[in-house]
Design a protein around this motif. Structure first.
Motif, PDB file in Angstrom:
ATOM      1  N   ASN A   1       0.780  -1.128  -0.299  1.00  0.00           N
ATOM      2  CA  ASN A   1      -0.204  -0.354  -0.167  1.00  0.00           C
ATOM      3  C   ASN A   1       0.921   1.359  -0.040  1.00  0.00           C
ATOM      4  O   ASN A   1       1.840   1.383   0.746  1.00  0.00           O
ATOM      5  CB  ASN A   1      -0.671  -0.202   0.718  1.00  0.00           C
ATOM      6  CG  ASN A   1      -1.680  -1.352   1.053  1.00  0.00           C
ATOM      7  OD1 ASN A   1      -2.130  -1.835   1.679  1.00  0.00           O
ATOM      8  ND2 ASN A   1      -2.973  -0.839   0.479  1.00  0.00           N
TER       9      ASN A   1
ATOM     10  N   SER B   1      -5.912   4.128   4.126  1.00  0.00           N
ATOM     11  CA  SER B   1      -6.249   5.585   4.499  1.00  0.00           C
ATOM     12  C   SER B   1      -5.167   5.852   5.443  1.00  0.00           C
ATOM     13  O   SER B   1      -5.476   7.074   5.460  1.00  0.00           O
ATOM     14  CB  SER B   1      -7.590   5.415   4.319  1.00  0.00           C
ATOM     15  OG  SER B   1      -7.743   3.926   5.749  1.00  0.00           O
TER      16      SER B   1
ATOM     17  N   ASP C   1      -8.458   3.053  -0.908  1.00  0.00           N
ATOM     18  CA  ASP C   1      -9.029   2.437   0.631  1.00  0.00           C
ATOM     19  C   ASP C   1      -9.573   3.846   0.762  1.00  0.00           C
ATOM     20  O   ASP C   1      -9.384   4.749   1.205  1.00  0.00           O
ATOM     21  CB  ASP C   1      -7.806   2.543   1.223  1.00  0.00           C
ATOM     22  CG  ASP C   1      -8.391   1.796   2.906  1.00  0.00           C
ATOM     23  OD1 ASP C   1      -9.442   2.009   3.202  1.00  0.00           O
ATOM     24  OD2 ASP C   1      -7.559   1.523   3.524  1.00  0.00           O
TER      25      ASP C   1
ATOM     26  N   ASN D   1     -11.847   0.051  -0.966  1.00  0.00           N
ATOM     27  CA  ASN D   1     -11.758  -0.917  -0.229  1.00  0.00           C
ATOM     28  C   ASN D   1     -13.226  -0.584   0.243  1.00  0.00           C
ATOM     29  O   ASN D   1     -13.265   1.419   0.434  1.00  0.00           O
ATOM     30  CB  ASN D   1     -11.125  -0.778   1.043  1.00  0.00           C
ATOM     31  CG  ASN D   1      -9.429  -1.885   0.064  1.00  0.00           C
ATOM     32  OD1 ASN D   1      -9.911  -2.327  -0.656  1.00  0.00           O
ATOM     33  ND2 ASN D   1      -8.270  -2.069   1.359  1.00  0.00           N
TER      34      ASN D   1
ATOM     35  N   ARG E   1     -14.562  -4.468   2.953  1.00  0.00           N
ATOM     36  CA  ARG E   1     -13.199  -5.422   4.517  1.00  0.00           C
ATOM     37  C   ARG E   1     -14.444  -6.006   5.609  1.00  0.00           C
ATOM     38  O   ARG E   1     -15.282  -5.425   5.352  1.00  0.00           O
ATOM     39  CB  ARG E   1     -13.169  -4.032   5.113  1.00  0.00           C
ATOM     40  CG  ARG E   1     -11.419  -4.631   5.854  1.00  0.00           C
ATOM     41  CD  ARG E   1     -10.650  -3.008   6.208  1.00  0.00           C
ATOM     42  NE  ARG E   1     -11.665  -2.395   7.628  1.00  0.00           N
ATOM     43  CZ  ARG E   1     -10.923  -1.665   8.066  1.00  0.00           C
ATOM     44  NH1 ARG E   1     -10.232  -1.110   7.704  1.00  0.00           N
ATOM     45  NH2 ARG E   1     -10.753  -1.145   9.101  1.00  0.00           N
TER      46      ARG E   1
END
Length: 276
Positions: free
Chosen positions: A43, A65, A103, A128, A168
């Motif tokens: 990520n 995030s 995300d 996500n 998620r």
């Protein structure tokens, strides 16, 4: 004036050419989710880290995030203003040619149609979405979350832009009960989310090999596992049937720790650079 794919702002509509490019990249990202041969996503948090991931040969880029929030000066948990978060995603998509999945926590309170529009305008082809409240940690009712995911999927279809949804499942963070009960809840939620249109299920913090193996066998679709200290190695996750491996804030934290060590050395008057 029309721009190249991934270069629209959050306030512009995507053109038919841009939509076609998004659909092509979404299909490429979706095809990478192969149980037993997982797509590995270190990520990123900005354009420079995204370029480094692409240069290392990874076939897609995923934002985190928490790391993006930290780079922008905010805390995780939807503290980042929505315009700043999507602007950061857009800078990342402009910097690389590979598909980018973002995300976006629980969607920053946006309605599904606007969420899909902003993702497309930023050039992201996946996202996500969490099933717990970022502020309180309370688990969202699974039926409500399934309805939300179905609405996002329908909005993408209506907009003519494909979207790889990574749903998620937060039962291993915020769920209750013993490990067996948490696994059962994760299987129930994950199955609902896949039926609602999710492409992959992300039971975050699942780390026991037996639990991961059960999830991969029984959930009914691809699963994403977070790589972190104490979790099985990537090759072992592959053997368990995992289809996607991500790193969350781990790489950003390591980079920040390395920077802190360099700064300490500079403050002491030492050479901050490691041996060549």
């Amino acid at each position: 004036m029309a721009e190249t794919p991934g270069k629209t702002t959050s306030h512009e509509k995507t053109t038919s050419h841009e939509k076609a490019a998004i659909c092509e990249k979404a299909a490429a990202l979706r095809a990478l989710h192969v149980p037993g041969d997982p797509v590995v996503l270190p990520n990123v948090w900005d354009a420079a880290s995204a370029r480094a991931v692409e240069a290392a040969g990874f076939p897609a880029v995923a934002t985190g995030s928490q790391s993006v929030a930290a780079a922008l000066g905010y805390e995780d948990g939807q503290d980042t203003p929505v315009d700043e978060m999507f602007a950061a995603v857009a800078r990342i998509t402009r910097a690389v040619a590979v598909p980018v999945t973002a995300d976006i926590e629980r969607g920053y309170g946006l309605e599904p149609a606007e969420l899909v529009e902003r993702l497309a305008a930023a050039g992201a082809v996946g996202c996500n979405l969490e099933d717990s409240d970022p502020a309180s940690g309370a688990m969202i009712d699974p039926g409500e979350q399934a309805d939300f995911l179905a609405a996002v999927r329908a909005a993408a279809a209506e907009a003519g832009t494909d979207l790889v949804i990574n749903a998620r499942v937060d039962t291993f963070i915020h769920g209750s009960g013993n490990p067996g009960e948490r696994l059962a809840e994760a299987l129930d939620r994950g199955g609902r989310y896949l039926k609602a249109g999710a492409d992959c299920v992300y039971p975050i913090l699942a780390s026991d090999p037996e639990v991961i193996g059960a999830l991969a066998r029984e959930i009914g679709g691809p699963i994403n596992v977070l790589s972190r200290p104490g979790a099985p190695a990537i090759r072992d996750l592959a053997a368990l049937g995992v289809a996607r491996v991500s790193f969350g804030p781990g790489i950003h934290r390591a980079a920040q720790a390395f920077t802190a060590r360099m700064l300490d050395a500079i403050a002491r008057g030492d050479d901050p650079f490691p041996p060549a």
